[in-house]
Design an enzyme around this catalytic site. Sequence first.
Site, mmCIF file in Angstrom:
data_model
loop_
_atom_site.group_PDB
_atom_site.id
_atom_site.type_symbol
_atom_site.label_atom_id
_atom_site.label_comp_id
_atom_site.label_asym_id
_atom_site.label_seq_id
_atom_site.Cartn_x
_atom_site.Cartn_y
_atom_site.Cartn_z
ATOM 1 N N LYS A 110 0.821 -1.210 0.000
ATOM 2 C CA LYS A 110 0.000 0.000 0.000
ATOM 3 C C LYS A 110 0.855 1.260 0.000
ATOM 4 O O LYS A 110 0.494 2.262 -0.620
ATOM 5 C CB LYS A 110 -0.954 -0.007 1.200
ATOM 6 C CG LYS A 110 -1.787 -1.270 1.340
ATOM 7 C CD LYS A 110 -2.512 -1.651 0.075
ATOM 8 C CE LYS A 110 -3.261 -2.960 0.221
ATOM 9 N NZ LYS A 110 -3.801 -3.451 -1.042
ATOM 10 N N GLU A 194 -2.564 7.094 7.836
ATOM 11 C CA GLU A 194 -3.214 8.065 6.967
ATOM 12 C C GLU A 194 -4.054 9.023 7.792
ATOM 13 O O GLU A 194 -4.589 8.659 8.850
ATOM 14 C CB GLU A 194 -4.153 7.368 5.966
ATOM 15 C CG GLU A 194 -3.488 6.745 4.785
ATOM 16 C CD GLU A 194 -4.494 6.185 3.805
ATOM 17 O OE1 GLU A 194 -4.057 5.779 2.722
ATOM 18 O OE2 GLU A 194 -5.704 6.147 4.122
ATOM 19 N N HIS A 202 -16.607 5.468 -0.485
ATOM 20 C CA HIS A 202 -15.662 4.495 -1.030
ATOM 21 C C HIS A 202 -16.113 4.166 -2.449
ATOM 22 O O HIS A 202 -17.139 3.520 -2.653
ATOM 23 C CB HIS A 202 -15.656 3.244 -0.151
ATOM 24 C CG HIS A 202 -14.606 2.256 -0.510
ATOM 25 N ND1 HIS A 202 -13.918 1.534 0.426
ATOM 26 C CD2 HIS A 202 -14.110 1.856 -1.708
ATOM 27 C CE1 HIS A 202 -13.046 0.736 -0.164
ATOM 28 N NE2 HIS A 202 -13.155 0.914 -1.469
ATOM 29 N N ARG A 288 -7.016 -8.141 -8.660
ATOM 30 C CA ARG A 288 -7.797 -9.376 -8.798
ATOM 31 C C ARG A 288 -9.224 -9.019 -9.163
ATOM 32 O O ARG A 288 -9.591 -7.836 -9.244
ATOM 33 C CB ARG A 288 -7.808 -10.125 -7.463
ATOM 34 C CG ARG A 288 -8.294 -9.254 -6.295
ATOM 35 C CD ARG A 288 -8.515 -10.022 -5.024
ATOM 36 N NE ARG A 288 -8.706 -9.179 -3.863
ATOM 37 C CZ ARG A 288 -9.822 -8.558 -3.535
ATOM 38 N NH1 ARG A 288 -10.871 -8.649 -4.326
ATOM 39 N NH2 ARG A 288 -9.912 -7.834 -2.436
ATOM 40 N N ARG A 334 -24.399 -8.596 -0.063
ATOM 41 C CA ARG A 334 -23.600 -9.773 0.292
ATOM 42 C C ARG A 334 -24.315 -10.530 1.411
ATOM 43 O O ARG A 334 -24.356 -10.072 2.565
ATOM 44 C CB ARG A 334 -22.210 -9.370 0.764
ATOM 45 C CG ARG A 334 -21.372 -8.654 -0.280
ATOM 46 C CD ARG A 334 -19.927 -8.552 0.193
ATOM 47 N NE ARG A 334 -19.143 -7.686 -0.672
ATOM 48 C CZ ARG A 334 -17.830 -7.535 -0.569
ATOM 49 N NH1 ARG A 334 -17.166 -8.184 0.384
ATOM 50 N NH2 ARG A 334 -17.171 -6.732 -1.383
#
Length: 493
Positions: A110, A194, A202, A288, A334
């Site tokens: 990251k 951060e 997001h 991915r 989900r």
Amino acid sequence: MFRKVLVANRGEIAVRVVRALRELDITSIAVFSDVDRAAQHVRLADEAERVESYLNIDGILEAARKHGAEAVHPGYGFLSENAGFAAACEAAGIVFIGPSADSIRRLGSKTAARILAKQMNVPVVPGSEEPAAHLEHARELARQLGYPVLLKAAAGGGGKGMRRVDAEGELEAAIRDATSEAERAFHSSEVYIEKVIEQPRHIEIQIAGDFYGHLIHLGERECSVQRRHQKIIEECPSPLVAANPEMRAEMGEAALRIARAVGYHNLGTVEFLADGEGNFYFLEVNTRLQVEHPVTELVTGLDLVHLQLRIAAGEAIPFAQEDVEWRGWAMECRVCAEDPEQHFFPSPGKIEQLREPAGSGIRLDSGVYPGWTVPLEYDPLLAKLVAWAPDRMTAIRRMLRALDEYSIVGVETNLAFFIEILNDAQFREGRLDTRFVADFFSRRVVALEPSQEMELVAALAAAAHSGNEKRETRNEKRETSRWLSEGRSEMLR
């Protein structure tokens, strides 16, 4: 095209890939651990092989060699972002269906990815360019940034190793917890720091590239509705970006600049945080396929797993950026074996009865069946319920209809919780951020009148009693959730 492909994963994503392979007349090979011997992906695959673990590189490559697999599809999670696994596949003469090991290394860290993003003139969240070496170093970095800050695992995402710190007195315990969790999840205890962006959204951009330097983006997904930093509802397009088409173009080009810098091929996702003013900041790259890829598929009309396979087999992407179109609205829930009322605690157990929704505009990517036991050893994700419609409100109504038809008996699920969320006035207005779920729980308690609290307690008690030892039905609680949501929506208007 390949003749045989091994699927190095489990659950609904393994089922999804096996079905894509069958559509392309490719023989599928499943791997399974002991607890997954009777799993759905094993039942559907053409061939299967036991492995000690889905993280055992040697065991998976041995299974691939034994069955004559030409390629390996890693799905998501497990070894999907492991540069060592991608390199081991290459060394074994087996195609890794994903980006190169070099791309995974350069983007998997990251901190390294943040540095690269800055070099490509992509805005990043203010933060450290290197992991915190020790507690005093972390204190110094946090003071420079100013509280509140976020501790984040340098080697991985998914909320693992992430801790918010609002004051210096909280830092030592947060460092201890974050590094410990990061070590368990990624075999690296490194964390970086951060600055917290308050009320961020997001938003992620789907990218695709082939071996011939052709890179495109497929638009954005809104992933702000999260629990414990893990997404539970995703949408394509984003309510924020849909109202600002220039933002999609800017974010898409920013994502492609990062991908070009590493010679990226196959699929990937560049994630951003955005504020209410339309500013966005680079977050990370997932090298991915994403869990939420179906919403992009339904809106663009593309099959992303087919695209992955064709790119890995050496085919060029058969369309240009200007050919990509976004039609309608897609939303994914989900479905997990967990209890939202108990901090989303996992609920393993046997699925005794299962009724799945269907109908126009509904897609269900599932990895379970009646009689199967949901294991404690793995992520509690059971299925992904996806609704498509011409517009967002119709997609919400269609999803509610599907949730009402969906019944899973034997384990706790979050189905009733989704009904509440989709009936929430703030959600319907598209006013989302990454603290939405925590704020929702607070609003749900505050919005209740005392008399309503008593009605809710009585209704839930009746539901629990009727369920008895076998939890025969979740309908009473679901009806109560719907009543509560609709009542709260009325009060919040």
